[in-house]
Scaffold this motif. Structure first.
Motif, PDB file in Angstrom:
ATOM      1  N   SER A 293       0.216   6.537   5.225  1.00 13.66           N
ATOM      2  CA  SER A 293      -1.025   5.892   5.862  1.00 13.66           C
ATOM      3  C   SER A 293      -1.211   4.659   5.413  1.00 13.66           C
ATOM      4  O   SER A 293      -1.850   3.787   6.320  1.00 13.66           O
ATOM      5  N   LEU A 294      -1.019   4.156   4.345  1.00  5.53           N
ATOM      6  CA  LEU A 294      -1.353   3.025   3.625  1.00  5.53           C
ATOM      7  C   LEU A 294      -0.457   2.010   4.433  1.00  5.53           C
ATOM      8  O   LEU A 294      -0.833   1.077   4.869  1.00  5.53           O
ATOM      9  N   ILE A 295       0.990   2.284   4.664  1.00  2.00           N
ATOM     10  CA  ILE A 295       1.889   1.441   5.348  1.00  2.00           C
ATOM     11  C   ILE A 295       1.642   1.304   6.844  1.00  2.00           C
ATOM     12  O   ILE A 295       1.384   0.095   7.387  1.00  2.00           O
ATOM     13  N   ASP A 296       0.965   2.469   7.453  1.00  3.06           N
ATOM     14  CA  ASP A 296       0.598   2.115   8.874  1.00  3.06           C
ATOM     15  C   ASP A 296      -0.577   1.221   8.841  1.00  3.06           C
ATOM     16  O   ASP A 296      -0.765   0.400  10.030  1.00  3.06           O
ATOM     17  N   PHE A 297      -1.677   1.478   8.046  1.00  2.00           N
ATOM     18  CA  PHE A 297      -2.772   0.557   7.820  1.00  2.00           C
ATOM     19  C   PHE A 297      -2.787  -0.865   7.792  1.00  2.00           C
ATOM     20  O   PHE A 297      -2.970  -1.789   8.521  1.00  2.00           O
ATOM     21  N   VAL A 298      -1.623  -1.151   6.883  1.00  2.12           N
ATOM     22  CA  VAL A 298      -1.468  -2.454   6.474  1.00  2.12           C
ATOM     23  C   VAL A 298      -0.347  -3.112   7.712  1.00  2.12           C
ATOM     24  O   VAL A 298      -0.673  -4.181   7.998  1.00  2.12           O
ATOM     25  N   GLY A 299       0.396  -2.294   8.219  1.00  2.00           N
ATOM     26  CA  GLY A 299       1.284  -2.618   9.310  1.00  2.00           C
ATOM     27  C   GLY A 299       0.480  -3.129  10.752  1.00  2.00           C
ATOM     28  O   GLY A 299       0.780  -4.026  11.236  1.00  2.00           O
ATOM     29  N   GLY A 300      -0.452  -2.229  10.901  1.00  2.00           N
ATOM     30  CA  GLY A 300      -1.194  -2.327  11.886  1.00  2.00           C
ATOM     31  C   GLY A 300      -2.317  -3.603  11.871  1.00  2.00           C
ATOM     32  O   GLY A 300      -2.520  -4.137  12.886  1.00  2.00           O
ATOM     33  N   ILE A 301      -2.650  -4.095  10.614  1.00  6.13           N
ATOM     34  CA  ILE A 301      -3.509  -5.146  10.481  1.00  6.13           C
ATOM     35  C   ILE A 301      -2.477  -6.367  10.477  1.00  6.13           C
ATOM     36  O   ILE A 301      -2.997  -7.478  11.417  1.00  6.13           O
ATOM     37  N   PHE A 302      -1.395  -6.518   9.924  1.00  8.01           N
ATOM     38  CA  PHE A 302      -0.503  -7.700   9.913  1.00  8.01           C
ATOM     39  C   PHE A 302       0.790  -7.439  10.872  1.00  8.01           C
ATOM     40  O   PHE A 302       0.608  -7.773  12.112  1.00  8.01           O
ATOM     41  N   ARG A 303       1.905  -6.989  10.532  1.00 10.90           N
ATOM     42  CA  ARG A 303       2.850  -6.467  11.525  1.00 10.90           C
ATOM     43  C   ARG A 303       3.390  -5.253  11.099  1.00 10.90           C
ATOM     44  O   ARG A 303       3.494  -5.206   9.660  1.00 10.90           O
ATOM     45  N   PRO A 304       4.300  -4.444  11.720  1.00 12.15           N
ATOM     46  CA  PRO A 304       4.975  -3.251  11.121  1.00 12.15           C
ATOM     47  C   PRO A 304       6.061  -3.931  10.029  1.00 12.15           C
ATOM     48  O   PRO A 304       6.524  -4.894  10.265  1.00 12.15           O
ATOM     49  N   ASP A 305       6.093  -3.099   8.901  1.00 13.44           N
ATOM     50  CA  ASP A 305       7.149  -3.283   7.995  1.00 13.44           C
ATOM     51  C   ASP A 305       6.742  -4.621   7.120  1.00 13.44           C
ATOM     52  O   ASP A 305       7.752  -4.960   6.735  1.00 13.44           O
ATOM     53  N   VAL A 306       5.548  -5.095   7.216  1.00 16.90           N
ATOM     54  CA  VAL A 306       5.209  -6.302   6.312  1.00 16.90           C
ATOM     55  C   VAL A 306       5.527  -5.883   5.081  1.00 16.90           C
ATOM     56  O   VAL A 306       5.035  -4.671   4.486  1.00 16.90           O
ATOM     57  N   PRO A 307       5.925  -6.554   4.089  1.00 18.55           N
ATOM     58  CA  PRO A 307       6.280  -6.411   2.784  1.00 18.55           C
ATOM     59  C   PRO A 307       4.999  -6.593   2.055  1.00 18.55           C
ATOM     60  O   PRO A 307       4.485  -7.337   2.026  1.00 18.55           O
ATOM     61  N   PHE A 308       4.842  -5.345   1.267  1.00 16.03           N
ATOM     62  CA  PHE A 308       3.498  -5.534   0.323  1.00 16.03           C
ATOM     63  C   PHE A 308       3.858  -4.830  -1.002  1.00 16.03           C
ATOM     64  O   PHE A 308       4.898  -4.022  -1.107  1.00 16.03           O
ATOM     65  N   GLU A 309       3.023  -5.064  -2.060  1.00 14.37           N
ATOM     66  CA  GLU A 309       3.161  -4.603  -3.313  1.00 14.37           C
ATOM     67  C   GLU A 309       1.766  -3.871  -3.584  1.00 14.37           C
ATOM     68  O   GLU A 309       0.821  -4.517  -3.212  1.00 14.37           O
ATOM     69  N   ILE A 310       1.817  -2.922  -4.406  1.00  8.71           N
ATOM     70  CA  ILE A 310       0.537  -2.462  -4.855  1.00  8.71           C
ATOM     71  C   ILE A 310       0.427  -2.799  -6.459  1.00  8.71           C
ATOM     72  O   ILE A 310       1.240  -2.441  -7.224  1.00  8.71           O
ATOM     73  N   LEU A 311      -0.559  -3.327  -6.483  1.00 14.99           N
ATOM     74  CA  LEU A 311      -0.989  -3.692  -8.022  1.00 14.99           C
ATOM     75  C   LEU A 311      -2.110  -2.791  -8.489  1.00 14.99           C
ATOM     76  O   LEU A 311      -3.171  -2.335  -7.746  1.00 14.99           O
ATOM     77  N   ARG A 312      -1.653  -2.370  -9.938  1.00 14.17           N
ATOM     78  CA  ARG A 312      -2.786  -1.366 -10.479  1.00 14.17           C
ATOM     79  C   ARG A 312      -2.877  -2.003 -11.858  1.00 14.17           C
ATOM     80  O   ARG A 312      -2.109  -2.157 -12.478  1.00 14.17           O
ATOM     81  N   THR A 313      -4.106  -1.675 -12.472  1.00 17.03           N
ATOM     82  CA  THR A 313      -4.455  -1.942 -13.623  1.00 17.03           C
ATOM     83  C   THR A 313      -3.990  -0.518 -14.519  1.00 17.03           C
ATOM     84  O   THR A 313      -4.038   0.505 -14.037  1.00 17.03           O
ATOM     85  N   SER A 314      -3.093  -0.719 -15.686  1.00 17.99           N
ATOM     86  CA  SER A 314      -2.769   0.566 -16.337  1.00 17.99           C
ATOM     87  C   SER A 314      -3.728   1.238 -17.106  1.00 17.99           C
ATOM     88  O   SER A 314      -4.858   0.737 -17.396  1.00 17.99           O
ATOM     89  N   VAL A 315      -3.719   2.413 -17.347  1.00 17.76           N
ATOM     90  CA  VAL A 315      -4.589   3.397 -17.861  1.00 17.76           C
ATOM     91  C   VAL A 315      -4.665   3.138 -19.306  1.00 17.76           C
ATOM     92  O   VAL A 315      -3.843   3.008 -20.022  1.00 17.76           O
ATOM     93  N   ALA A 316      -5.673   2.961 -19.578  1.00 15.98           N
ATOM     94  CA  ALA A 316      -5.908   2.444 -21.018  1.00 15.98           C
ATOM     95  C   ALA A 316      -5.677   3.977 -21.757  1.00 15.98           C
ATOM     96  O   ALA A 316      -6.408   4.963 -21.535  1.00 15.98           O
ATOM     97  N   THR A 317      -5.473   3.844 -23.201  1.00 15.72           N
ATOM     98  CA  THR A 317      -4.986   4.855 -23.960  1.00 15.72           C
ATOM     99  C   THR A 317      -6.343   5.654 -24.381  1.00 15.72           C
ATOM    100  O   THR A 317      -7.467   4.858 -24.651  1.00 15.72           O
ATOM    101  N   LYS A 318      -6.270   6.786 -24.759  1.00 21.20           N
ATOM    102  CA  LYS A 318      -7.641   7.684 -24.939  1.00 21.20           C
ATOM    103  C   LYS A 318      -8.144   7.392 -26.230  1.00 21.20           C
ATOM    104  O   LYS A 318      -9.503   7.515 -26.484  1.00 21.20           O
ATOM    105  N   THR A 319      -7.280   6.561 -27.115  1.00 17.21           N
ATOM    106  CA  THR A 319      -7.929   6.178 -28.469  1.00 17.21           C
ATOM    107  C   THR A 319      -8.465   4.825 -28.129  1.00 17.21           C
ATOM    108  O   THR A 319      -8.989   4.591 -29.142  1.00 17.21           O
TER     109      THR A 319
END
Ligand code: NAG
Length: 274
Positions: free
Chosen positions: A142-168
């Motif tokens: 559904s993310l691919i559909d959403f981004v494709g719907g805004i820009f164009r189908p199959d527009v290349p994108f990347e997902i950036l995330r902050t890594s999870v800090a260790t429990k300690t």
């Protein structure tokens, strides 16, 4: 991305969680994002109760060699509420009308904090805002559909995330900036994790905003390394003038940029430049 595993194991995890009689973890259950921050697309909870809570920075403070206090909440890498499966993991309805049956399905008592959080998520996901492309998504498809719907189908994108800090790692500690790399993408869509028994992300693109995006490597005082996504809002002139970011930075809106780290449960979608 290992999403097959998440997808296959989703119901299993869910059933195990229910079988153990645990309360399902709903992110940002204690109030969550305020409406104003959601409208502005910040994804940063207003934790104004703690005067030392540092959420906003100037770009000049996030430079290699500098030390900054940052707050990274603890969360589980494997949390089903955080991980986006390839396909929508369930055939359950996703609507406010269906809330009573959803609560029964998830064994969540009506009027409990979890029930109220689900109600808020379903309500927020139904709101239309003029001029804003927005969607609540719960799968990569559904993310691919959403981004494709805004820009164009199959527009290349990347997902950036902050890594999870260790429990300690303490939730708040000083980090030294080890590396800063700018992501040269003209378009980015923040996706905020909303409280729900499975992964639901509110993704949006705001028109007329110029954000700059950085991948920042931080090393904590305890030695833990966090790869964090830094978002710098270069134009804050339309933000709420009493937003706590301005109190914290000690500036008036529109006079400077305001940068913050994406929380580990959120995602930032950036278009890959051609
Ligand atoms: C970070 O370092 C500063 C300067 O040494 C210190 O005043 C502050 O208490 C430290 N903050 C944390 C969260 O450890």
């Amino acid at each position: 991305m290992g999403n097959e595993f998440v997808s296959c194991s989703f119901l299993l995890v869910l059933l195990i969680t229910l079988a153990h009689g645990n309360v399902l973890r709903l992110p940002s259950m204690d109030g969550g994002e305020s409406d104003s921050s959601m409208m502005m697309g910040m994804g940063v909870e207003e934790e104004g109760k703690d005067p030392d809570y540092k959420a906003y920075f100037f770009m000049k403070d996030v430079q290699v060699g500098k030390t900054i206090p940052v707050n990274f909440p603890h969360l589980k890498e494997s949390d089903p509420a955080r991980n986006l499966p390839t396909k929508t993991p369930t055939s359950l309805p996703f609507s406010l009308k269906a809330l009573p049956s959803l609560l029964r399905f998830f064994s969540i008592p009506p009027a409990s904090p979890q029930a109220l959080a689900m109600e808020k998520t379903l309500t927020d996901c139904q709101i239309e805002r003029p001029g804003e492309h927005r969607a609540c998504i719960s799968s990569v498809d559904s993310l691919i559909d959403f981004v494709g719907g805004i820009f164009r189908p199959d527009v290349p994108f990347e997902i950036l995330r902050t890594s999870v800090a260790t429990k300690t790692s303490p939730v708040l500690q000083n980090y030294t900036v080890v590396e800063v790399k700018e992501k040269t993408s003209t378009k980015s869509l923040p996706c905020h994790n909303l409280p729900y028994p499975y992964a639901v992300f509110y993704c949006h693109i705001l028109v007329d905003t110029t954000n700059r995006m950085f991948k920042v490597t931080l090393r904590g005082e305890n030695g833990a390394v966090v790869e964090a996504v830094l978002i710098c809002h270069m134009d804050t002139s339309k933000w709420n003038p009493s937003f706590f970011a301005f109190r914290q930075l000690g500036v008036e809106r529109g006079t400077t940029e305001a940068c913050h780290f994406a929380p580990a449960y959120d995602m930032v979608v950036v278009l890959v430049p051609n």
